[in-house]
Design a protein around this motif. Structure first.
Motif, PDB file in Angstrom:
ATOM      1  N   ILE A  53       0.843  -1.197   0.000  1.00 37.06           N
ATOM      2  CA  ILE A  53       0.000   0.000   0.000  1.00 37.06           C
ATOM      3  C   ILE A  53       0.881   1.250   0.000  1.00 37.06           C
ATOM      4  CG2 ILE A  53      -1.857   1.231   1.178  1.00 37.06           C
ATOM      5  CD1 ILE A  53      -2.622  -1.415   2.526  1.00 37.06           C
ATOM      6  N   ALA A  54       0.735   2.081  -1.020  1.00 37.18           N
ATOM      7  CA  ALA A  54       1.546   3.293  -1.146  1.00 37.18           C
ATOM      8  C   ALA A  54       0.879   4.463  -0.432  1.00 37.18           C
ATOM      9  CB  ALA A  54       1.761   3.643  -2.614  1.00 37.18           C
ATOM     10  N   VAL A  55       1.671   5.175   0.369  1.00 37.28           N
ATOM     11  CA  VAL A  55       1.221   6.360   1.106  1.00 37.28           C
ATOM     12  C   VAL A  55       2.300   7.426   0.933  1.00 37.28           C
ATOM     13  CG1 VAL A  55       0.504   7.264   3.353  1.00 37.28           C
ATOM     14  CG2 VAL A  55       0.009   4.888   2.760  1.00 37.28           C
ATOM     15  N   SER A  56       1.894   8.681   0.781  1.00 40.79           N
ATOM     16  CA  SER A  56       2.849   9.718   0.398  1.00 40.79           C
ATOM     17  C   SER A  56       3.710  10.257   1.530  1.00 40.79           C
ATOM     18  CB  SER A  56       2.114  10.891  -0.276  1.00 40.79           C
ATOM     19  OG  SER A  56       1.247  11.515   0.645  1.00 40.79           O
ATOM     20  N   THR A  57       3.269  10.112   2.790  1.00 37.42           N
ATOM     21  CA  THR A  57       4.005  10.722   3.898  1.00 37.42           C
ATOM     22  C   THR A  57       3.847   9.911   5.173  1.00 37.42           C
ATOM     23  OG1 THR A  57       3.269  12.837   2.968  1.00 37.42           O
ATOM     24  CG2 THR A  57       4.476  12.942   5.027  1.00 37.42           C
ATOM     25  N   ARG A  58       4.903   9.897   5.981  1.00 36.94           N
ATOM     26  CA  ARG A  58       4.793   9.365   7.335  1.00 36.94           C
ATOM     27  C   ARG A  58       4.530  10.513   8.300  1.00 36.94           C
ATOM     28  NH1 ARG A  58       5.802   4.125   8.347  1.00 36.94           N
ATOM     29  NH2 ARG A  58       7.163   2.942   6.938  1.00 36.94           N
ATOM     30  N   ASN A  59       3.812  10.211   9.375  1.00 33.15           N
ATOM     31  CA  ASN A  59       3.528  11.200  10.420  1.00 33.15           C
ATOM     32  C   ASN A  59       2.882  12.469   9.867  1.00 33.15           C
ATOM     33  OD1 ASN A  59       4.430   9.745  12.749  1.00 33.15           O
ATOM     34  ND2 ASN A  59       6.523  10.046  12.005  1.00 33.15           N
TER      35      ASN A  59
END
Length: 356
Positions: free
Chosen positions: A155-161
């Motif tokens: 699963i691709a997500v653009s940013t952590r925190n």
């Protein structure tokens, strides 16, 4: 028995102080006899930090439809490379109004002394047509049909925190799947997510409009549920105001907020209620944002903007706690002080609440 003079003075002083405190939340402006808010006597400039994002709709519409001008306000748009440059400009009063995206780094900047206020909504998801939502690869849409089916997937997500990470965790929790049983793929560019989908390098992605709709049209991916299924009040962005604007220029700020809400209501009339002049609003949006295709504006899930201006305060606090639990917050914040809805309250006292 006669009371001492000092006691009488103290009593009336207390009464006067109480009256002042009780009037703080009431409108400080006088309306004309016909109930209208009069324009400023002299033209006032308001500087807005805005980069052409769709969530700036209230600013663009108010400018192009003359709502700011009606109150003798001249707006100037300023652009900044990043929030590290923008936030100090807001705090110093160089910029009056800006937009902020929820993230740990954003909260850390404020905790380290950048003095800004959250004064209105600038981005949330509309139920059933979220503009920031998960998509599933086209060839997997019959395999991944339910949230529980994400187990073992990339699963691709653009940013952590940041709000992206928060939404990801809310979706995984809703699915009843452990984060250890999915592969979090950090991919900062939304366009690269489209390519990775096409190359079958990822299975799902937290994508944004207009790329959600473009990918559907090109049969690269399909929507996977809707963000409002598991994070119905996710506060993605907020309008920020400088303390100087809110306090020293209150007469300007109230008129600015009234114009902003009038514009957001036009936006909601068109995109939520399917009323009003659609062609005019879409023309304004295509003129100010990167999405120039007017036909595509009729298909995309648009940014949710509260026509009464309020943000989801409890969700902002929930996100802040999420970042703290991850160890990403340095310092402490008093969110009760930072979230200031008095400007929208004063504006609503003047123009009334929006009729759904």
């Amino acid at each position: 028995m006669k009371k001492p003079v000092w006691l009488i003075v103290l009593f009336f002083g207390f009464i006067a102080l109480s009256a002042c405190q009780n009037s703080e939340n009431k409108p400080s402006l006088s309306l004309s006899q016909d109930g209208e808010l009069p324009p400023l006597e002299e033209t006032a400039k308001v500087v807005i930090a805005e980069d052409g994002s769709a969530s700036g709709a209230g600013f663009y519409i108010a400018k192009d439809k003359g709502y700011f001008e009606k109150y003798n306000i001249e707006v100037e748009f300023a652009t900044f490379g990043n929030s590290d440059e923008m936030l100090p400009a807001v705090a110093s009063g160089e910029v009056d109004v800006a937009g902020g995206i929820s993230s740990a780094s954003f909260f850390n900047s404020i905790a380290q002394g950048i003095d800004v206020r959250f004064i209105a909504d600038k981005g949330h998801n509309n139920e059933g047509s979220a503009y920031f939502s998960f998509v599933v690869r086209e060839d997997l849409q019959n395999e991944i049909t339910d949230y529980a089916d994400i187990e073992g997937k990339k699963i691709a997500v653009s940013t952590r925190n940041a709000v992206d990470d928060y939404i990801f965790h809310e979706m995984v929790k809703h699915a009843g799947v452990s984060t250890d049983n999915v592969e979090f793929v950090l991919m900062s560019d939304f366009g690269n997510m489209m390519s990775a989908m096409g190359n079958r390098q990822i299975d799902l992605a937290l994508q944004i409009e207009p790329l959600i709709t473009q990918g559907e049209n090109e049969k690269i991916h399909q929507r996977f549920g809707d963000t409002t299924d598991y994070a119905p009040e996710a506060q993605i962005a907020m309008v920020l105001g400088s303390p100087n604007f809110l306090n020293e220029r209150r007469d300007v700020a109230v008129r600015f907020m009234v114009a902003y809400l009038e514009a957001v209501r036009d936006y909601n009339d068109v995109f939520v209620k399917n009323e009003g002049d659609q062609e005019e609003i879409i023309s304004i949006m295509s003129n100010h944002t990167a999405l120039k295709d007017k036909d595509l504006w009729k298909q995309v899930g648009v940014t949710g903007l509260n026509p009464d201006g309020f943000i989801f305060e409890e969700d902002v606090k929930k996100q802040y706690e999420f970042y703290k639990e991850n160890g990403a917050i340095k310092g402490e914040l008093d969110l009760e002080e930072i979230i200031d809805m008095t400007l929208v309250e004063e504006a609503i006292n003047i123009i009334g609440t929006y009729e759904d």
